[in-house]
Design an enzyme around this catalytic site. Structure first.
Site, PDB file in Angstrom:
ATOM      1  CG  ASP A  56     -25.526  31.245  -9.302  1.00 39.79           C
ATOM      2  OD1 ASP A  56     -26.338  30.210  -8.928  1.00 39.79           O
ATOM      3  OD2 ASP A  56     -25.999  32.249  -9.783  1.00 39.79           O
ATOM      4  CD  GLU A 135      -5.613   8.325 -32.780  1.00 41.90           C
ATOM      5  OE1 GLU A 135      -6.555   8.268 -33.872  1.00 41.90           O
ATOM      6  OE2 GLU A 135      -4.738   7.366 -32.759  1.00 41.90           O
ATOM      7  CD  GLU A 137     -10.156  12.734 -36.996  1.00 44.69           C
ATOM      8  OE1 GLU A 137      -9.328  11.631 -37.506  1.00 44.69           O
ATOM      9  OE2 GLU A 137     -11.223  12.906 -37.320  1.00 44.69           O
ATOM     10  CD  GLU A 217      -7.162  12.772 -39.798  1.00 43.52           C
ATOM     11  OE1 GLU A 217      -7.690  12.441 -40.914  1.00 43.52           O
ATOM     12  OE2 GLU A 217      -6.748  11.992 -39.165  1.00 43.52           O
ATOM     13  CD  GLU A 225      -5.476  12.149 -35.463  1.00 44.36           C
ATOM     14  OE1 GLU A 225      -6.395  11.891 -36.035  1.00 44.36           O
ATOM     15  OE2 GLU A 225      -4.691  11.346 -34.916  1.00 44.36           O
ATOM     16  CG  HIS A 274     -10.203   7.266 -34.209  1.00 41.52           C
ATOM     17  ND1 HIS A 274      -9.363   7.281 -35.287  1.00 41.52           N
ATOM     18  CD2 HIS A 274     -11.575   7.493 -34.752  1.00 41.52           C
ATOM     19  CE1 HIS A 274     -10.179   7.353 -36.412  1.00 41.52           C
ATOM     20  NE2 HIS A 274     -11.318   7.327 -36.163  1.00 41.52           N
ATOM     21  NE  ARG A 344      -6.466   2.610 -40.754  1.00 45.08           N
ATOM     22  CZ  ARG A 344      -6.030   3.353 -39.741  1.00 45.08           C
ATOM     23  NH1 ARG A 344      -6.476   4.357 -38.850  1.00 45.08           N
ATOM     24  NH2 ARG A 344      -4.567   2.873 -39.496  1.00 45.08           N
ATOM     25  CD  GLU A 362      -8.152   3.227 -33.615  1.00 47.48           C
ATOM     26  OE1 GLU A 362      -8.365   4.398 -34.094  1.00 47.48           O
ATOM     27  OE2 GLU A 362      -7.511   2.329 -34.120  1.00 47.48           O
ATOM     28  NE  ARG A 364     -11.796   3.312 -36.995  1.00 49.77           N
ATOM     29  CZ  ARG A 364     -10.656   4.237 -37.635  1.00 49.77           C
ATOM     30  NH1 ARG A 364      -9.131   4.238 -36.761  1.00 49.77           N
ATOM     31  NH2 ARG A 364     -10.658   4.927 -38.487  1.00 49.77           N
TER      32      ARG A 364
END
Length: 474
Positions: A56, A135, A137, A217, A225, A274, A344, A362, A364
């Site tokens: 359904d 990644e 977390e 972390e 992580e 990330h 970062r 990457e 982030r």
């Protein structure tokens, strides 16, 4: 077809050899939660991979109205795994969702969208494979309580290692609790979750998921992580869902609970996801070159696409109202729409890689509340648009943002302030997602409507405890 047939025969042989009693079918709803139902092994045979099983669709969030609710799932034989958390011998199969009459894949099935994204990539001739390494977390809590009604609202989370419990009578309180923002990475006994994470890794490896590392972390209160090895788009999304399933159920076996909610604790770091991405052609990496941070022109244009479309992209990669409690300017979250090899706080980082194969981008901003099929597909489509239109990402942002003056920062764009702002950006900028019919107008409109009606408006209507703290005595 030969390969598919081989997978089917492997499944059938495994069921017989291991005396499997149940087959569990897992599939993804529109917002991003795995759903499932189970049949006895006696009801499963080779024809099940053609005929599928009906269900359904009106009961699944964001899908069918009740007057046209019949839907079909067909299992993908290549996704089989033995479920380690079910008492009776049970295998799980990840499924695709189909229209029962036409046998066409359902346009709102997130896994279908990821498959179309992969096919579109190949059709462009730019690359034949895109790899994703998320990644994700998460927080491990010992207790969680929440409720709301017309005249009340509250939540409470607790962790034995939460710094807020440093003064609690625990008979005895041993005092090993990570300081706020200092959970990265003290050894045990301050890190109290080492054994639990190891058990999670062992369970993941039993399901052939390759784990690269696990660690505590930054946040106090159980933030962790576990990093998995990168995989092609569809497998990466499937793998992330298996990962969440294993992590949550392993924690439950330890009497703990896991959340991938981006910002469950005030005043400490939230959980991001990330996402590492790279394009390959015929087994050769395409992001390595002689440019900035060892990147190729293609990689730079890919970054240009991500930066250009980031406001709309975040409607899919950061899809909850809570997501924007993490993405707040002035803190450590990657809110600055810029790229850098080291910074970062930039939304895009180029990690160090000691070989051309390790060269990647990457992104982030994303968080683990995202539906991975939609998020990974959207990231790919934004990057491909950058390559196709040779979008210049501008100059890198290698300065320490916290030392920059407001005058220096004024020209650095930021991520949207809320889910509402991100959805508005998506409404205005989604042509790049519709190339190759990967996303459709119906999918985009349904996503915006669902998020607005089911999440943004209900949240806007509710008073919060903090508002009482601020305004009750006015």
């Amino acid at each position: 077809m030969a390969k598919a047939s081989s997978h089917i025969q492997n499944v059938l042989a495994y069921i017989k050899a291991n005396k499997i009693q149940f087959i569990d079918f897992k599939f993804m709803d529109f917002p991003g939660q795995w759903q499932h139902f189970t049949v006895p092994a006696s009801q499963f045979n080779e024809g099940s991979f053609d005929d599928g099983f009906g269900f359904d669709g009106s009961s699944i969030r964001g899908w069918k109205p009740i007057n046209e609710s019949d839907m079909l799932i067909i299992p993908d034989a290549s996704t089989m795994f033995l479920d380690p958390f079910v008492k009776a011998p049970t295998i799980s199969l990840i499924c695709d969702v189909f229209e029962p009459v036409t046998k066409e894949k359902y346009s709102r099935c997130p896994r279908n969208i990821a498959q179309k994204a992969d096919a579109y990539l190949k059709s462009t001739g730019i690359a034949d494979t895109v790899y994703f390494g998320p990644e994700a977390e998460f927080f491990v809590f010992d207790d969680v309580r929440f409720d709301s009604g017309p005249n009340f609202s509250f939540y409470s989370v607790d962790s034995n290692e939460g710094r807020w419990n440093s003064g609690r009578e625990e008979n005895p309180n041993l005092g090993y609790k990570p300081r706020y923002k200092e959970g990265y990475f003290p050894v045990p006994p301050t890190d109290q979750l080492m054994d639990l994470r190891n058990e999670m890794v062992l369970n993941l490896e039993k399901l052939d998921i390759e784990v690269e590392a696990q660690h505590h972390e930054v946040a106090s209160g159980g933030q962790c992580e576990i990093d998995m090895k990168f995989k092609p788009l569809l497998r990466a999304a499937d793998q992330l869902l298996i990962f969440k399933y294993v992590v949550k159920n392993t924690a439950k076996q330890y009497g703990k609970t896991v959340t991938y909610m981006p910002k469950p604790i005030f005043g400490d770091n939230g959980s991001g996801m990330h996402v590492h991405t790279s394009l390959w052609m015929k087994g050769k990496p395409l992001f390595s070159g002689g440019g900035y941070a060892g990147l190729s022109d293609m990689a730079m244009y890919f970054i240009g696409g991500l930066l250009k479309h980031a406001p709309s992209l975040l409607a899919l990669t950061n899809p909850t109202t809570n997501s924007y409690k993490r993405l707040v300017p002035g803190f450590e979250a990657p809110v600055n729409l810029a790229y850098s090899s080291n910074n970062r706080s930039a939304s895009i980082r180029i990690p160090f890689g000691n070989s051309p194969k390790a060269k990647r981008v990457e992104f982030r901003c994303p968080d683990p509340a995202a539906n991975p099929y939609l998020a990974f597909s959207a990231i790919l489509m934004a990057g491909l648009d950058g390559i196709q239109n040779r979008i210049d990402p501008g100059e890198p942002l290698d300065k320490d943002i916290y030392d920059m003056s407001p005058e220096e920062l004024k020209d650095v764009p930021s991520t949207p302030e809320s889910l509402g702002h991100a959805l508005k950006a998506l409404a205005e900028d989604h042509e790049y997602l519709m190339k190759g019919d990967v996303f459709t107008e119906d999918v985009i409109n349904t996503w915006i409507k669902y998020k607005t009606e089911r999440e943004i408006k209900p949240a806007a209507l509710r008073p919060t405890p903090f508002e009482f703290e601020q305004y009750f005595d006015v």
